[in-house]
Design a protein around this motif. Structure first.
Motif, PDB file in Angstrom:
ATOM      1  N   LYS A  52      -3.412  -1.588  -1.160  1.00 38.54           N
ATOM      2  CA  LYS A  52      -2.157  -0.417  -1.412  1.00 38.54           C
ATOM      3  C   LYS A  52      -2.744   0.640  -1.911  1.00 38.54           C
ATOM      4  O   LYS A  52      -2.178   1.361  -1.870  1.00 38.54           O
ATOM      5  CB  LYS A  52      -1.101  -1.442  -2.596  1.00 38.54           C
ATOM      6  N   ARG A  53      -4.115   1.087  -2.966  1.00 41.85           N
ATOM      7  CA  ARG A  53      -4.104   1.719  -3.010  1.00 41.85           C
ATOM      8  C   ARG A  53      -5.358   2.757  -2.190  1.00 41.85           C
ATOM      9  O   ARG A  53      -6.511   1.525  -1.326  1.00 41.85           O
ATOM     10  CB  ARG A  53      -5.875   1.318  -4.556  1.00 41.85           C
ATOM     11  N   ILE A  82     -11.025  -2.392   4.780  1.00 44.36           N
ATOM     12  CA  ILE A  82     -10.388  -0.887   4.831  1.00 44.36           C
ATOM     13  C   ILE A  82     -10.088  -0.510   6.287  1.00 44.36           C
ATOM     14  O   ILE A  82     -10.303  -1.224   7.102  1.00 44.36           O
ATOM     15  CB  ILE A  82     -12.527   0.643   4.677  1.00 44.36           C
ATOM     16  N   ARG A  83      -9.475   0.486   6.161  1.00 43.10           N
ATOM     17  CA  ARG A  83      -8.453   0.810   7.839  1.00 43.10           C
ATOM     18  C   ARG A  83      -8.893   1.860   7.925  1.00 43.10           C
ATOM     19  O   ARG A  83      -7.846   3.004   6.970  1.00 43.10           O
ATOM     20  CB  ARG A  83      -6.867  -0.197   7.510  1.00 43.10           C
ATOM     21  N   PHE A 161      -9.995   5.730   4.283  1.00 49.42           N
ATOM     22  CA  PHE A 161      -7.582   4.872   3.854  1.00 49.42           C
ATOM     23  C   PHE A 161      -7.673   5.430   2.969  1.00 49.42           C
ATOM     24  O   PHE A 161      -7.774   5.432   1.350  1.00 49.42           O
ATOM     25  CB  PHE A 161      -8.913   3.351   3.641  1.00 49.42           C
ATOM     26  N   LEU A 162      -6.377   7.123   3.768  1.00 45.30           N
ATOM     27  CA  LEU A 162      -6.017   7.305   2.588  1.00 45.30           C
ATOM     28  C   LEU A 162      -3.959   7.614   2.576  1.00 45.30           C
ATOM     29  O   LEU A 162      -3.235   8.436   3.243  1.00 45.30           O
ATOM     30  CB  LEU A 162      -6.357   9.017   2.755  1.00 45.30           C
ATOM     31  N   PRO A 163      -3.607   6.586   2.523  1.00 42.27           N
ATOM     32  CA  PRO A 163      -2.524   6.247   2.972  1.00 42.27           C
ATOM     33  C   PRO A 163      -1.350   7.445   1.806  1.00 42.27           C
ATOM     34  O   PRO A 163      -1.725   7.725   0.857  1.00 42.27           O
ATOM     35  CB  PRO A 163      -2.158   5.332   1.875  1.00 42.27           C
ATOM     36  N   GLY A 164      -0.218   7.462   2.788  1.00 43.21           N
ATOM     37  CA  GLY A 164       0.337   8.663   1.433  1.00 43.21           C
ATOM     38  C   GLY A 164      -0.378   9.982   2.099  1.00 43.21           C
ATOM     39  O   GLY A 164       0.539  10.701   1.896  1.00 43.21           O
ATOM     40  N   LEU A 165      -1.555  10.027   3.252  1.00 47.47           N
ATOM     41  CA  LEU A 165      -1.572  11.583   3.588  1.00 47.47           C
ATOM     42  C   LEU A 165      -1.765  11.416   4.914  1.00 47.47           C
ATOM     43  O   LEU A 165      -1.632  10.118   5.600  1.00 47.47           O
ATOM     44  CB  LEU A 165      -2.782  12.209   3.672  1.00 47.47           C
ATOM     45  N   LYS A 166      -1.370  12.506   6.282  1.00 48.22           N
ATOM     46  CA  LYS A 166      -1.207  12.753   7.110  1.00 48.22           C
ATOM     47  C   LYS A 166      -2.426  13.372   7.744  1.00 48.22           C
ATOM     48  O   LYS A 166      -2.479  14.841   7.083  1.00 48.22           O
ATOM     49  CB  LYS A 166      -0.065  13.514   7.427  1.00 48.22           C
ATOM     50  N   LEU A 276       3.675   4.185  -3.762  1.00 45.95           N
ATOM     51  CA  LEU A 276       2.518   4.948  -3.582  1.00 45.95           C
ATOM     52  C   LEU A 276       2.040   6.277  -4.700  1.00 45.95           C
ATOM     53  O   LEU A 276       3.042   6.852  -4.800  1.00 45.95           O
ATOM     54  CB  LEU A 276       1.707   4.800  -2.181  1.00 45.95           C
ATOM     55  N   GLY A 277       1.264   6.413  -5.006  1.00 48.35           N
ATOM     56  CA  GLY A 277       0.737   7.337  -6.239  1.00 48.35           C
ATOM     57  C   GLY A 277       0.472   8.400  -5.555  1.00 48.35           C
ATOM     58  O   GLY A 277       0.607   8.942  -4.429  1.00 48.35           O
TER      59      GLY A 277
END
Length: 529
Positions: A52-53, A82-83, A161-166, A276-277
């Motif tokens: 999640k982080r 990690i993805r 792995f940076l969820p919340g960014l494109k 998500l932060g």
């Protein structure tokens, strides 16, 4: 019967406490972890909680065998869940660029942006010895030579792995039309990509690589003018790179086109998942040049060729032409008397405009460095073009004392940043039973000048110590280059002035640029963002 037994086994395993399952899955390497997430909905949910982080992973190898070096760094960065959303690899000239790039794509897949770059040295943690390495290479050897025991080889890899960014790759094509038009299209493509995926007008950050045959100063100047200061821009202005986009939109052109630069663009995702932060980019720098002498003005400029300019100059406010050759001889004689070696540059100041964070164009000044490479009786020659009569400039020299002092300033900037991030994280997580805050900093990337003299620091790792001493457990990767791109807020860029009319430099010399990526957890209900 088989289905019944399978159901009984699954139902039996499903009785295992979720914390135990989470503990087991969190210890799996990335590929096994990805397979585990596909077993059933319960495991997928647990795997999603584990990841999640946001996360960065890096690894370095000095193995002389290319295939073994790639295997070592891939195994290291994928040793935990990690993805990968992107990857940057920096290699020595002795490794074949295309082969290395292909091996990394084979291991990480073709659905993420990947940039592979030949550098003048690498920075990172050796995965085998588990120790920090700063490795510089001489540049006299030709590319792609045969491997040998004595060859200076190495590879550093960073994946994120940076969820919340494109994350997208935007290239600058070699101009077949007016160069200014191509650069303007490049900048517009960055902004258009951001607008397509984000509700923000500008990206969070840009990591870019400029071809070593291209003068990146006017290109970065266009970006500095058009993209608000809130966007952090870092990179290597003297690269030899190859890249792959994650969506295959340009991959068919990669073998038939030449590129002056490529930008890895990080934009906030319009559809960021709830809860998500926020991922933040920060930058600071350590400089290694010192201005000296009076203000001068270019009177005449003659292009020697597409890469060199001859300048005739005078003191600002005077009419007489200075004897440039005699002045440079006196400077070099003074260096010899003081038993010191220094490279000479001129810092040229130009009027420009910038886009504020609110989108308004405001007047400003930019500083461009040119290395002094020759002289005549009344002129001197610099490496680069773009200087015009009437431009004012100062002489600069490389200076180890300045580098040492500036490194300490960068250390203090990062120390203050750490305290600020820790305070914000503590405030947002103070009321949670399971804080899971770990480290506030995800990791960093370092761009350092190859020619900086490490003797300015008694410690072994003079260029990386400001980051690595403050964030010792954070993943870090870096490279040595000859042209360090770094732009950000003056408060972080270690500028010595507060006057907004003072010139700002984006392509540096004898400097080290420190990029820090951090994570700020989401605010609790009732807290302000």
């Amino acid at each position: 019967m088989a289905e019944q037994l399978s159901g009984e086994r699954m139902s039996g395993f499903s009785l295992v406490d979720e914390k135990i399952v989470k503990n087991i899955l969190s210890r799996l390497p990335a590929l096994t972890f990805a397979n585990a997430a596909c077993v059933n909905r319960r495991w997928y949910k647990i795997c999603s909680q584990i990841l999640k982080r946001p996360k960065l992973a890096s690894a370095l190898s000095l193995n002389p065998s290319l295939h073994d070096a790639v295997k070592e760094v891939i195994e290291q960065v994928l040793s935990e869940p990690i993805r990968p959303h992107f990857a940057i690899a920096c290699i020595s000239k002795e490794f074949n660029l295309k082969v290395t790039h292909g091996l990394i794509i084979e291991k990480l897949g073709s659905r993420i942006p990947i940039i592979t770059n030949v550098s003048s040295g690498i920075i990172g943690v050796d995965g085998i010895a588990n120790e920090l390495v700063e490795k510089k290479w001489e540049t006299t050897a030709g590319p792609n030579i045969q491997e040998s025991d004595t060859a200076e080889t190495g590879l550093v890899l960073l994946v994120g792995f940076l969820p919340g960014l494109k994350i997208g790759t935007i290239p600058l094509f070699q101009p077949i039309q007016e160069p200014n038009t191509m650069v303007e299209n490049f900048v517009m493509n960055i902004l258009n990509y951001t607008a397509a995926v984000s509700d923000c007008a500008a990206p969070v950050g840009i990591i870019m690589f400029g071809d070593k045959t291209t003068d990146m100063k006017p290109i970065v100047a266009k970006m500095d003018c058009a993209i608000p200061e809130e966007t952090i821009i870092v990179g290597d202005a003297s690269a030899d790179f190859i890249f792959r986009t994650g969506d295959n939109s340009l991959n068919q052109l990669l073998h038939s086109c030449c590129f002056q630069a490529v930008a890895l663009v990080f934009a906030r995702d319009r559809y960021k998942p709830e809860g998500l932060g926020e991922i933040q980019f920060h930058v600071t720098k350590s400089t290694g040049v010192l201005p000296f002498g009076p203000n001068l003005e270019a009177v005449g400029v003659v292009l020697r060729d597409s890469e060199r300019s001859c300048l005739i100059a005078r003191l600002e406010g005077h009419n007489s032409i200075i004897a440039s050759g005699a002045i440079l001889n006196e400077i070099e004689q003074q260096f010899r008397e003081e038993d010191m070696f220094a490279d000479l540059f001129i810092g040229v100041t130009k009027e420009t405009q910038r886009t504020s964070d609110s989108g308004i164009l405001t007047p400003g000044k930019s500083l461009y460095f040119y290395k002094v490479i020759g002289r005549g009786e009344y002129y001197f020659t610099v490496n680069g073009i773009g200087i015009k009569p009437g431009d004012s400039f100062l002489f600069y020299q490389s200076d180890s004392d300045t580098a040492s002092s500036s490194c300490d300033h960068a250390f203090n900037k990062l120390l203050a940043l750490k305290a600020e991030l820790k305070s914000k994280n503590h405030f947002r997580l103070s009321n949670l039973a399971d804080k899971d805050d770990k480290e506030e900093v995800l990791g960093g990337f370092i761009f350092s000048c190859h020619d900086r003299d490490q003797s300015f620091n008694e410690e072994s790792f003079g260029d990386s110590y400001p980051f690595c001493d403050i964030f010792p457990t954070a993943p870090v990767a870096g490279l040595f280059c000859r042209g360090e791109i770094g732009r950000g807020p003056k408060s972080l860029m270690n500028e010595e002035y507060d006057d907004e009319t003072c010139p700002r430099c984006c392509v540096h010399v004898y400097s080290t640029i420190y990029l820090v990526m951090s994570y700020l957890p989401p605010p609790l209900e009732g807290q302000s963002p």
